[in-house]
Design an enzyme around this catalytic site. Structure first.
Site, PDB file in Angstrom:
ATOM      1  N   ASP A 113       0.928  -1.368  -0.030  1.00 50.51           N
ATOM      2  CA  ASP A 113       0.098   0.142  -0.085  1.00 50.51           C
ATOM      3  C   ASP A 113       0.682   1.242   0.014  1.00 50.51           C
ATOM      4  OD1 ASP A 113      -2.478   1.435   0.076  1.00 50.51           O
ATOM      5  OD2 ASP A 113      -2.464   1.432   2.432  1.00 50.51           O
ATOM      6  N   HIS A 114       0.649   2.133  -0.968  1.00 51.88           N
ATOM      7  CA  HIS A 114       1.452   3.599  -0.953  1.00 51.88           C
ATOM      8  C   HIS A 114       2.771   3.188  -1.052  1.00 51.88           C
ATOM      9  CE1 HIS A 114      -2.016   6.080  -0.446  1.00 51.88           C
ATOM     10  NE2 HIS A 114      -2.480   5.328   0.583  1.00 51.88           N
ATOM     11  N   GLY A 136      -7.415   8.445   7.586  1.00 51.92           N
ATOM     12  CA  GLY A 136      -7.506   8.686   9.006  1.00 51.92           C
ATOM     13  C   GLY A 136      -8.796   9.125   9.474  1.00 51.92           C
ATOM     14  N   HIS A 146      -9.625   5.145  -1.321  1.00 53.28           N
ATOM     15  CA  HIS A 146      -8.384   5.154  -0.203  1.00 53.28           C
ATOM     16  C   HIS A 146      -9.422   6.145   1.026  1.00 53.28           C
ATOM     17  CE1 HIS A 146      -4.634   3.869  -1.360  1.00 53.28           C
ATOM     18  NE2 HIS A 146      -5.514   3.773  -2.456  1.00 53.28           N
ATOM     19  N   GLY A 147      -8.980   5.668   2.114  1.00 52.66           N
ATOM     20  CA  GLY A 147      -9.644   6.317   3.159  1.00 52.66           C
ATOM     21  C   GLY A 147     -10.969   6.170   3.687  1.00 52.66           C
ATOM     22  N   ALA A 148     -11.301   5.016   3.588  1.00 54.71           N
ATOM     23  CA  ALA A 148     -12.612   4.461   3.869  1.00 54.71           C
ATOM     24  C   ALA A 148     -13.148   4.318   5.044  1.00 54.71           C
ATOM     25  CB  ALA A 148     -12.944   3.339   2.842  1.00 54.71           C
ATOM     26  N   SER A 149     -12.112   4.436   6.208  1.00 51.10           N
ATOM     27  CA  SER A 149     -12.569   4.247   7.517  1.00 51.10           C
ATOM     28  C   SER A 149     -13.504   5.693   7.833  1.00 51.10           C
ATOM     29  CB  SER A 149     -11.367   4.416   8.356  1.00 51.10           C
ATOM     30  OG  SER A 149     -10.789   3.019   8.158  1.00 51.10           O
ATOM     31  N   ASN A 209      -9.974   0.739   0.583  1.00 52.69           N
ATOM     32  CA  ASN A 209      -9.023   0.428   1.589  1.00 52.69           C
ATOM     33  C   ASN A 209      -9.501   0.889   2.980  1.00 52.69           C
ATOM     34  OD1 ASN A 209      -7.478   0.009  -0.779  1.00 52.69           O
ATOM     35  ND2 ASN A 209      -5.916   1.516  -0.363  1.00 52.69           N
ATOM     36  N   THR A 247      -7.750   2.447   9.377  1.00 55.89           N
ATOM     37  CA  THR A 247      -7.948   3.212  10.769  1.00 55.89           C
ATOM     38  C   THR A 247      -8.808   2.519  11.504  1.00 55.89           C
ATOM     39  OG1 THR A 247      -7.049   5.540   9.804  1.00 55.89           O
ATOM     40  CG2 THR A 247      -8.464   5.505  11.900  1.00 55.89           C
TER      41      THR A 247
END
Ligand code: G3H
Ligand code: ZN
Length: 282
Positions: free
Chosen positions: A82-83, A179, A206-209, A228, A231
């Site tokens: 990832d990244h 985050g 991305h950033g699905a939390s 993805n 967090t």
């Protein structure tokens, strides 16, 4: 089952309109939680490690854990970098046996991102490793200012980028952040639909939390096929360990808290699999 790359699972998700969860793992218990949850839900799954996590334990250690756990289940399991931001990140993971990598050149000037991503794609195609890239920037940990729409993925540029690099999947910036969210995010769904109509490659969120069920389902309806999540798993783990340690100050067996934390991570993964619709798709 042996480790697979992500191409086949994402093609199936794109075709059948669901998304595959890509869960960031931090240690052995996270690996078990993600793979056991996928097995229980009969879902394909992507286990992924960030570059920071790979400073904590090596790609060889993670691939060994993922392989030995995947060998005990019937569902397809992929392990993904990832990244990754350098060729070194990418090559060390491939050398260890990863069959899927993200090369994130989104902070580079556009032409440099094209050039470096194309090089990674050329190297990876010959050895059957899938490549995800990113255009625009997903703020939060990546260091960009939050909610700056100028960093959202431009559909014209996305089309040009995919055509010129031949990348297997593309992470898009439509208003998510890495985050915890300070407020409910407003996602640019129209932009997502426009990008989807222009390019064939699977799209990655991305950033699905912290996104709601409606956010996730709308994104999937508009063409997202990989989601993805990091967090929320870290929070589930940390809150459980913290509570257990406060409630049981005299317990010195780390397995006690870790076992409970692993169960909590597993619960989150199962919930996400249901929302993404990948259950029964293995
Ligand atoms: O690449 C990892 C993800 O984008 C995770 O984002 O921590 O907000 O779930 P998250
Ligand atoms: Zn990310």
């Amino acid at each position: 089952m042996a480790i697979v790359n992500t191409n086949e699972m994402l093609a199936d998700a794109r075709h059948k309109h669901y998304a595959v969860g890509a869960f960031n793992v931090e240690n052995m218990e996270f690996v078990q939680a993600v793979i056991w949850a996928a097995e229980e839900m009969n879902s394909p799954v992507i286990v992924q490690t960030s570059v920071n996590t790979l400073k904590y334990a090596t790609p060889e250690m993670f691939i060994s854990m993922v392989k030995s756990c995947a060998d005990t289940v019937k569902v397809p399991v992929a392990i993904h970098l990832d990244h990754g931001s350098t060729l070194f990140n990418v090559m060390t993971c491939i050398k260890a046996g990863y069959k899927s990598v993200m090369f994130d050149g989104s902070m580079l000037p556009y032409e440099k991102n094209v050039e470096q991503t194309r090089l990674v794609v050329e190297l990876c195609k010959s050895i059957d490793v899938s490549v995800e890239a990113e255009l625009g920037a997903i703020s939060g940990k990546e260091g960009a200012p939050e909610e700056s729409t100028s960093l959202y993925t431009d559909p014209d540029v996305a089309e040009d980028f995919v055509n010129r690099t031949g990348v297997d999947s593309l992470a898009v910036s439509i208003g998510t952040v890495h985050g915890l969210y300070k407020a409910t995010p407003k996602l640019d769904y129209n932009r997502l639909s426009t990008i989807r109509n222009r390019i064939e490659a699977p799209l990655v969120l991305h950033g699905a939390s912290g996104l709601t069920i409606d956010h996730l389902r709308e994104c999937i309806a508009r063409g997202i096929t990989k989601v993805n999540i990091a967090t929320e798993l870290r929070c589930a783990w940390s809150e459980t360990v913290r509570k257990y340690s406060i409630d049981n100050p005299k317990v010195y067996d780390p397995k006690k808290a870790s076992k409970l934390a692993r169960e909590e991570v597993m619960k989150v993964v199962k919930e996400k699999i249901l929302i993404l619709g990948s259950n029964s798709m293995a």
